[in-house]
Design an enzyme around this catalytic site. Structure first.
Site, mmCIF file in Angstrom:
data_model
loop_
_atom_site.group_PDB
_atom_site.id
_atom_site.type_symbol
_atom_site.label_atom_id
_atom_site.label_comp_id
_atom_site.label_asym_id
_atom_site.label_seq_id
_atom_site.Cartn_x
_atom_site.Cartn_y
_atom_site.Cartn_z
ATOM 1 N N ASP A 110 0.855 -1.176 0.000
ATOM 2 C CA ASP A 110 0.000 0.000 0.000
ATOM 3 C C ASP A 110 0.898 1.234 0.000
ATOM 4 O O ASP A 110 1.722 1.399 0.905
ATOM 5 C CB ASP A 110 -0.866 -0.050 1.274
ATOM 6 C CG ASP A 110 -2.092 0.822 1.158
ATOM 7 O OD1 ASP A 110 -2.107 1.708 0.287
ATOM 8 O OD2 ASP A 110 -3.033 0.616 1.945
ATOM 9 N N ASP A 166 -3.038 2.486 -6.056
ATOM 10 C CA ASP A 166 -1.962 2.570 -5.059
ATOM 11 C C ASP A 166 -1.804 1.325 -4.209
ATOM 12 O O ASP A 166 -1.122 1.352 -3.194
ATOM 13 C CB ASP A 166 -2.202 3.772 -4.148
ATOM 14 C CG ASP A 166 -3.248 3.481 -3.086
ATOM 15 O OD1 ASP A 166 -4.298 2.910 -3.437
ATOM 16 O OD2 ASP A 166 -3.003 3.796 -1.916
ATOM 17 N N GLU A 167 -2.433 0.218 -4.604
ATOM 18 C CA GLU A 167 -2.355 -0.929 -3.701
ATOM 19 C C GLU A 167 -2.511 -2.239 -4.462
ATOM 20 O O GLU A 167 -3.188 -2.302 -5.492
ATOM 21 C CB GLU A 167 -3.401 -0.655 -2.614
ATOM 22 C CG GLU A 167 -4.320 -1.643 -2.238
ATOM 23 C CD GLU A 167 -5.329 -1.158 -1.187
ATOM 24 O OE1 GLU A 167 -5.536 -1.949 -0.287
ATOM 25 O OE2 GLU A 167 -5.921 -0.070 -1.306
#
Length: 411
Positions: free
Chosen positions: A28, A122-123
């Site tokens: 993350d 983003d993860e």
DNA sequence: TCTGGGGTCCTTTTGCCC
DNA sequence: TCTGGGGCAAAAGGACCC
């Protein structure tokens, strides 16, 4: 950009425990959008920075940790965030830049293993079982990735290492920012049970309320309640799911590519609108935008749905399934407009409208409709020509006449 | 304090067919 | 012909996620 409801690890906790059997990584990025902005504007480092809508109805998309110290978090109305942290620098989002940075970090992940499942820009989850011989233990692989992302993208990230997806996800939330945490397979229950119920994936505000009403505050409380009690309160699926998670049972595997279920677009008006002509024009814009994306990704869809949000935030939707799948903006618009007009709203004040196409299939192999789809003929070809023009001359080079701003076109 | 935009999934209701 | 109910798909709503 997780909800961050997992308390951070206290001092003295050992972040690198026994990682045997922990082949799932959850990675993350820390304050991703804000971090990408800081890369371009290093003079802002150390200051509270917010990325988010600058209009009157914007929300926070990402905030640096300096800003979170004031209680600012993502999804918070911008008005409130500014009040909490007047010193914050507010930057409007630049999604192209975030997509770019995202592609960079995903590339780092894929150099480690092909089993990468992105959850958002983003993860991602990684299954590193097959990379151990080449790269070492899972925790070492996690540190390797953190170093590479820092080197190549100049952004920090946090890594959770565990034997299941959802424990890995909780672990990464728990070691933020810029950390790594292993939850050994034998420690899962001890790790989970003290956490608040809201830490569980799938427990939002409403479910948390319901659980608190049942007197269930922690994951341990939840684990000790009979499954049928949870199922009665939350439904068979959610109840069974939470009961399993509370004991660390989660057999979901890392899946590299899931096909899209739907594509859509929606927009909140700067101020509420009651003029049907304005709403129709907005529906057309959203339908065109949706169709462009369908064609760009080579998909067609059979169900068109619209969404309407009133001034008081109540929301309703209507949908209609077509005889055959489409990627034609005009067809999406015609259907959406029919659904909207069918609501019979007498100049109700709306704050948002949206258009979505569901039931997607790959366009290749779907026979073009010749009999029922007479309305498609012409439009489809015209829109494909517009796609090509947009490709050469930039988005918006060709638009439906009703969407051309008269002031702009008269130049 | 006043709530974005992109989605997914689940549940309930409704209408249809047999 | 009327009624009931099972099964199914579509429609609608809502919770949740980032």
């Amino acid at each position: 950009m997780s909800r961050g409801r997992v308390p951070p690890v206290g001092p003295g906790a050992d972040p690198v425990g026994d990682d045997a059997g922990c082949h799932i990584l959850h990675i993350d990025m820390d304050a991703f959008y804000a971090s990408v902005e800081l890369r371009r504007r290093p003079e802002l480092r150390g200051r509270p920075v917010i990325v988010g809508g600058t209009g009157s109805r914007g929300v926070v998309l990402s905030a640096t940790y300096e800003c979170r110290a004031y209680g600012v978090h993502s999804a918070m109305p911008m008005m409130r965030a500014r009040r909490l942290c007047p010193a914050a620098v507010v930057i409007p989002p630049d999604f192209a830049a975030y997509q770019d940075a995202s592609a960079g970090v995903m590339e780092v992940f894929r150099a480690v293993t092909p089993l990468v499942e992105p959850l958002s820009l983003d993860e991602a989850f990684l299954d590193v079982a097959g990379a151990r011989r080449r790269l070492g233990r899972p925790a070492q692989i996690g540190e390797l990735i953190r170093a590479r992302v820092q080197d190549e993208q100049d952004i920090t990230c946090s890594v959770g290492v565990a034997s299941t997806k959802f424990v890995a996800k909780l672990a990464s939330a728990r070691c933020k920012p810029d950390g790594l945490l292993v939850v050994p397979a034998d420690d899962v229950v001890a790790f989970l049970h003290p956490l608040p119920v809201a830490a569980l994936w799938g427990v939002g505000e409403r479910t948390e309320e319901q659980l608190l009403r049942l007197g269930l505050r922690t994951v341990g409380d939840l684990a000790r309640v009979p499954v049928c009690t949870l199922q009665r309160a939350l439904g068979p699926a959610a109840g069974g799911h939470l009961a399993a998670l509370a004991w660390g049972r989660d057999d979901r595997v890392v899946v590299p590519h899931e096909p899209d279920r739907s594509i859509g677009a929606e927009e909140t008006f700067p101020t509420d609108v009651d003029d049907p002509a304005v709403i129709h024009r907005e529906l057309l814009r959203l339908a065109e935008r949706t169709a462009v994306r369908l064609r760009a990704t080579g998909q067609v869809g059979r169900t068109v749905s619209i969404k309407v949000r009133f001034a008081d935030f109540t929301t309703l939707s209507r949908s209609r399934t077509l005889p055959s799948a489409t990627d034609v903006g005009r067809t999406v618009y015609d259907t959406g407009r029919m659904l909207f007009d069918g609501l019979g709203l007498q100049r109700a004040r709306l704050r948002l409208v949206g258009v979505r196409v569901e039931g997607l299939t790959p366009a290749a192999g779907v026979p073009r409709q010749l009999i029922l789809g007479e309305r498609d003929s012409g439009w489809r070809e015209a829109e494909q020509a517009a796609d090509r023009a947009a490709h050469r001359f930039g988005a918006g080079a060709v638009r439906p006449a009703t969407l051309v701003d008269p002031l702009q076109s008269s130049e």
